[in-house]
Motif scaffolding. Structure first.
Motif, mmCIF file in Angstrom:
data_model
loop_
_atom_site.group_PDB
_atom_site.id
_atom_site.type_symbol
_atom_site.label_atom_id
_atom_site.label_comp_id
_atom_site.label_asym_id
_atom_site.label_seq_id
_atom_site.Cartn_x
_atom_site.Cartn_y
_atom_site.Cartn_z
ATOM 1 N N ARG A 126 -51.424 -15.798 -31.645
ATOM 2 C CA ARG A 126 -52.425 -15.233 -30.632
ATOM 3 C C ARG A 126 -53.083 -15.513 -29.844
ATOM 4 N NH1 ARG A 126 -50.490 -10.260 -32.337
ATOM 5 N NH2 ARG A 126 -52.817 -9.738 -31.176
ATOM 6 N N THR A 161 -56.477 -14.137 -26.385
ATOM 7 C CA THR A 161 -57.180 -15.287 -26.591
ATOM 8 C C THR A 161 -58.060 -15.473 -24.300
ATOM 9 O OG1 THR A 161 -58.104 -16.431 -28.425
ATOM 10 C CG2 THR A 161 -58.883 -17.198 -26.615
ATOM 11 N N GLU A 189 -59.401 -4.008 -27.211
ATOM 12 C CA GLU A 189 -58.950 -5.234 -26.494
ATOM 13 C C GLU A 189 -59.141 -4.817 -24.999
ATOM 14 O OE1 GLU A 189 -55.164 -5.722 -29.475
ATOM 15 O OE2 GLU A 189 -56.535 -4.430 -28.322
ATOM 16 N N SER A 225 -64.130 -16.187 -29.183
ATOM 17 C CA SER A 225 -64.185 -15.923 -31.079
ATOM 18 C C SER A 225 -65.089 -14.926 -31.951
ATOM 19 C CB SER A 225 -64.237 -17.621 -31.325
ATOM 20 O OG SER A 225 -66.332 -17.878 -31.171
ATOM 21 N N PHE A 253 -62.733 -10.616 -32.659
ATOM 22 C CA PHE A 253 -62.923 -10.391 -34.167
ATOM 23 C C PHE A 253 -63.653 -8.589 -34.996
ATOM 24 C CE2 PHE A 253 -61.383 -11.289 -38.790
ATOM 25 C CZ PHE A 253 -60.505 -10.428 -38.482
ATOM 26 N N GLY A 262 -61.765 -5.910 -34.234
ATOM 27 C CA GLY A 262 -60.914 -5.087 -34.712
ATOM 28 C C GLY A 262 -59.465 -6.475 -34.036
ATOM 29 N N ILE A 279 -57.397 -8.782 -33.098
ATOM 30 C CA ILE A 279 -56.414 -10.864 -33.339
ATOM 31 C C ILE A 279 -56.632 -11.554 -32.801
ATOM 32 C CG2 ILE A 279 -54.979 -11.056 -35.153
ATOM 33 C CD1 ILE A 279 -56.951 -8.938 -36.483
ATOM 34 N N ASP A 280 -57.405 -12.762 -31.980
ATOM 35 C CA ASP A 280 -56.968 -13.169 -30.998
ATOM 36 C C ASP A 280 -56.994 -14.726 -32.355
ATOM 37 O OD1 ASP A 280 -60.006 -13.728 -32.007
ATOM 38 O OD2 ASP A 280 -60.338 -14.755 -30.747
ATOM 39 N N GLY A 327 -59.569 -14.941 -34.921
ATOM 40 C CA GLY A 327 -59.684 -13.108 -35.896
ATOM 41 C C GLY A 327 -57.697 -13.725 -36.857
ATOM 42 N N GLN A 328 -56.773 -14.580 -36.184
ATOM 43 C CA GLN A 328 -55.566 -14.898 -36.880
ATOM 44 C C GLN A 328 -55.586 -15.642 -38.339
ATOM 45 O OE1 GLN A 328 -53.030 -13.502 -37.114
ATOM 46 N NE2 GLN A 328 -50.960 -14.005 -36.549
ATOM 47 N N LYS A 375 -58.418 -16.740 -39.412
ATOM 48 C CA LYS A 375 -59.517 -15.942 -41.031
ATOM 49 C C LYS A 375 -58.538 -14.836 -41.498
ATOM 50 C CE LYS A 375 -64.530 -14.811 -37.912
ATOM 51 N NZ LYS A 375 -65.064 -14.715 -38.162
ATOM 52 N N ILE A 376 -57.371 -14.333 -40.665
ATOM 53 C CA ILE A 376 -56.389 -13.607 -41.741
ATOM 54 C C ILE A 376 -55.930 -14.461 -42.438
ATOM 55 C CG2 ILE A 376 -54.945 -11.982 -41.439
ATOM 56 C CD1 ILE A 376 -55.558 -10.912 -39.120
#
Length: 240
Positions: A20, A24, A105, A178, A181, A184, A186-187, A190-191, A193-194
């Protein structure tokens, strides 16, 4: 007994998070380009004291610098659809625009661009005003138009002065992404955190993402040093 640090998972998380990284960097670069355009326009409005627009630009800069970036992201994310809906259903405009297909985005890019524009306007304005007034008078004396004077004489010298601050703003923007996220996007954050939530292994993924941010910022910093050296050489060439 629970491990303090799962090295294996930490190493495995790097390639997943790095996937990701283009998101970013893309948001940061795009916001920097748009922010420079907004900042330049705002700076020139202040320098030339354009009536009405000067007051609007001053309020814009004051508001952005006086509110958190997180709040600005929410305002853009929730405010733009509301404005579009208003014009669609109350005014009958923008009927072909469906806000439901606008990617988060885009909202992130707009929020960061607006934020950067305010801060960069002050950097650009101070850089332009740092150029010796004699340069302005000399350009006028040889018959240059205001546009030619800015493009050929003033901007190159102002750029050399502004590059350190522009670089710092760009590095800060990379880190500030950062926050995207929350709407919604997915940077890399976010990746992380997932990935961490899948096995409740957050410590390792946050170490991984912090190292990635660190490396990216070091690379950008090295590139900016080279750009600054080139700009300084050009500045000396213009001065001579």
């Amino acid at each position: 007994m629970e491990k303090l640090l799962d090295i294996g998972f930490l190493i495995e998380s790097f390639p997943v998070i790095i996937q990701r990284l283009p998101m970013t960097v893309g948001i940061a670069v795009g916001a920097m380009v748009l922010g420079l355009l907004i900042g330049l326009a705002t700076a020139l409005i202040k320098i030339y004291q354009v009536p009405v627009l000067k007051t609007i630009s001053s309020c814009y800069v004051s508001f952005i610098r006086g509110t958190p970036l997180l709040v600005q992201i929410y305002l853009v994310f929730y405010g733009i659809p509301k404005v579009i809906y208003y014009f669609q259903y109350e005014k009958g405009w923008l009927l072909s625009l469906d806000v439901n297909v606008i990617a988060p985005e885009i909202y992130a890019l707009l929020a960061f661009s607006i934020n950067l524009g305010a801060y960069l306007s002050e950097t650009i304005r101070s850089a332009i005003e740092s150029v010796d007034r004699g340069q302005f008078e000399a350009a006028k004396a040889i018959g240059m138009s205001p546009t030619q004077m800015m493009l050929k004489i003033i901007f190159p010298q102002a750029l050399a002065v502004a590059i350190p601050n522009l670089g710092n703003m760009f590095i800060s923007t990379i880190k500030d992404t950062s926050l995207v996220f929350i709407i919604g996007v997915i940077d890399i954050m976010g990746q992380a955190k997932i990935l961490g939530s899948r096995g409740l292994v957050f410590f390792e993924v946050y170490i991984a993402v912090s190292i990635i941010y660190w490396i990216v910022c070091i690379i950008v910093e090295r590139l900016l040093v080279k750009i600054e050296k080139r700009a300084r050489r050009y500045e000396r060439g213009v001065a001579s």
